[in-house]
Design an enzyme around this catalytic site. Structure first.
Site, PDB file in Angstrom:
ATOM      1  N   ASP A  83       1.512   6.301   1.984  1.00 44.13           N
ATOM      2  CA  ASP A  83       0.815   5.020   2.069  1.00 44.13           C
ATOM      3  C   ASP A  83      -0.664   5.336   1.949  1.00 44.13           C
ATOM      4  OD1 ASP A  83      -0.617   4.202   4.915  1.00 44.13           O
ATOM      5  OD2 ASP A  83       0.779   5.869   5.084  1.00 44.13           O
ATOM      6  N   LYS A 104       4.729   3.335  16.443  1.00 42.42           N
ATOM      7  CA  LYS A 104       3.728   4.345  16.839  1.00 42.42           C
ATOM      8  C   LYS A 104       4.105   5.032  18.163  1.00 42.42           C
ATOM      9  CE  LYS A 104       0.297   2.613  13.856  1.00 42.42           C
ATOM     10  NZ  LYS A 104       0.092   1.192  13.640  1.00 42.42           N
ATOM     11  N   ASP A 146       0.820  -1.217   0.000  1.00 42.37           N
ATOM     12  CA  ASP A 146       0.000   0.000   0.000  1.00 42.37           C
ATOM     13  C   ASP A 146       0.850   1.261   0.000  1.00 42.37           C
ATOM     14  OD1 ASP A 146       0.990  -0.350   2.549  1.00 42.37           O
ATOM     15  OD2 ASP A 146      -0.929  -0.093   3.568  1.00 42.37           O
TER      16      ASP A 146
END
Ligand code: GTP
Length: 362
Positions: free
Chosen positions: A218, A158, A107
């Site tokens: 992305d 993250k 992606d």
């Protein structure tokens, strides 16, 4: 170098578009997303590619076949159940013979120089080389810290805002040595980002980062999916050929009423009809077989194939998937409509609404 592209994810964040269309086939300027990725790989000599599939496998196989149309050799490995990014690589890599290989998250769209990346990988005698890209907000991604000589020292998935020490993130493109496959368990769910790379660091293996300043995005969310369409249409991605950001490109056999106003950049597919007094403001992409009926207003949107925007509708900053029907007088702003959604006459949809495929609203 051969490539493995991971295209078996659920595409949860891109729903409702990805309920019945795999993320790799969502149209970008009216062509399947993955076609851009494959063509770019081919430019860098990667013309033999294995697609690692799981969710919605068959539409992808039907779309690209054996790769003949792209003058590539494409094969497919389908997981019985999703194996995660690492498990998918292990499962797909069966017949990769002894050479370094490229792995891509399916992606990501980039103009990375994979030829240079392979050179870098070899010069550093790296076991794994991870492409890095700068982003404005690294808290949504996997952050990577390195020494001055680009050896990776830490992964932080993250991170919280206070943990951010660099804006360079894992871009989802790796060159790996085949012996790494021995570390990944067979037929087990396993993550490259959370398991393989951290365990390599612990074991002292050589993991290097290859920084890139090229275009990268992305298409994980509707906003980023639209942004890619608009960036290409506005000529913001130099290597992809769109240079003029006010172009109006009209597909074969499309008819535009002389009183309709199109303000570029607009891409209109084949066999469309644009009625009288319609306004279409760019950047906007419209697929083939669409009808934009009289007095309708469409702006800053991505519309797939076979969509009808009824008389006097307003469709602004939205995405409409295949065969949606927006009946006369609808007002729709910042919405994402799955395949075959119908919005009934004069209905005003709340801003930001996402509508599942085949729903009728109003
Ligand atoms: P979200 O559900 O929105 O997170 O999307 P995703 O799972 O499709 O994407 P994610 O960013 O989590 O994964 C990165 C890439 O790896 C995407 O191209 C996915 O298609 C692919 N991927 C993720 N999990 C698997 C898997 O289990 N098997 C295969 N073959 N590919 C996977």
């Amino acid at each position: 170098m051969k490539g493995i592209i991971l295209v078996g994810g659920m595409g949860t964040r891109l729903r409702p578009l990805t309920w019945d269309t795999p993320k790799s086939l969502v149209p970008v300027l009216n062509k399947p997303f993955l076609e851009y990725v494959l063509r770019h790989l081919k430019k860098h000599g990667v013309d033999e590619v294995i697609l690692a599939l799981s969710n919605l496998a068959s539409p992808i196989q039907e779309c690209f076949g054996d790769g003949h149309d792209l003058e590539m050799k494409i094969s497919y490995v389908v997981e019985k159940s999703a194996l995660g990014t690492g498990g998918a690589i292990k499962n797909a890599a069966g017949d990769l013979s002894g050479d370094s290989f490229l792995v891509l998250n399916g992606d990501i769209f980039s103009d990375f120089d994979y030829t240079d990346m392979l050179k870098f990988h070899r010069q550093h005698r790296s076991s794994a080389t991870i492409a890095l890209t700068p982003v404005d907000d690294p808290t949504l991604y996997g952050l990577i810290e390195t020494t001055d000589s680009l050896r990776v020292t830490r992964f932080l998935e993250k991170p919280k805002a206070q943990e951010v020490t660099t804006n360079l993130i894992n871009a989802g493109a790796y060159i790996l040595e085949p012996d790494l496959l021995d570390i990944i368990p067979s037929e087990t769910e396993y993550s490259v980002e959370r398991q393989l790379f951290p365990s390599m660091l612990k074991a002292g293996s050589s993991v290097y980062a290859f920084p890139s300043s090229g275009y990268w995005i992305d298409i994980g969310s509707p906003e980023k999916y639209s942004r890619l369409n608009f960036d290409l249409l506005c000529g913001n991605v130099a290597s992809y050929g769109f240079q003029n950001n006010c172009d109006i490109i009209v597909g074969y056999n499309s008819q535009i009423h002389p009183t309709a106003r199109l303000e570029g950049p607009v891409l209109l597919g084949e066999n469309c009809v644009v009625g009288s007094n319609v306004t279409i403001k760019g950047p906007t992409v419209i697929g083939s077989r669409c009808r934009i009926e009289e007095e309708a207003f469409v702006s800053t949107s991505v519309i797939w194939q076979g969509v009808t925007v009824g008389r006097g509708c307003r469709f602004v900053s939205g995405i409409a998937a295949d065969d949606c029907a927006l009946q006369q007088g609808c007002e729709i702003e910042q919405a994402v409509l799955g395949n075959n959604v119908t919005i009934l006459k004069n209905y005003k949809l709340a801003s930001g609404t996402k509508v599942e495929p085949r729903q009728t609203i109003g």
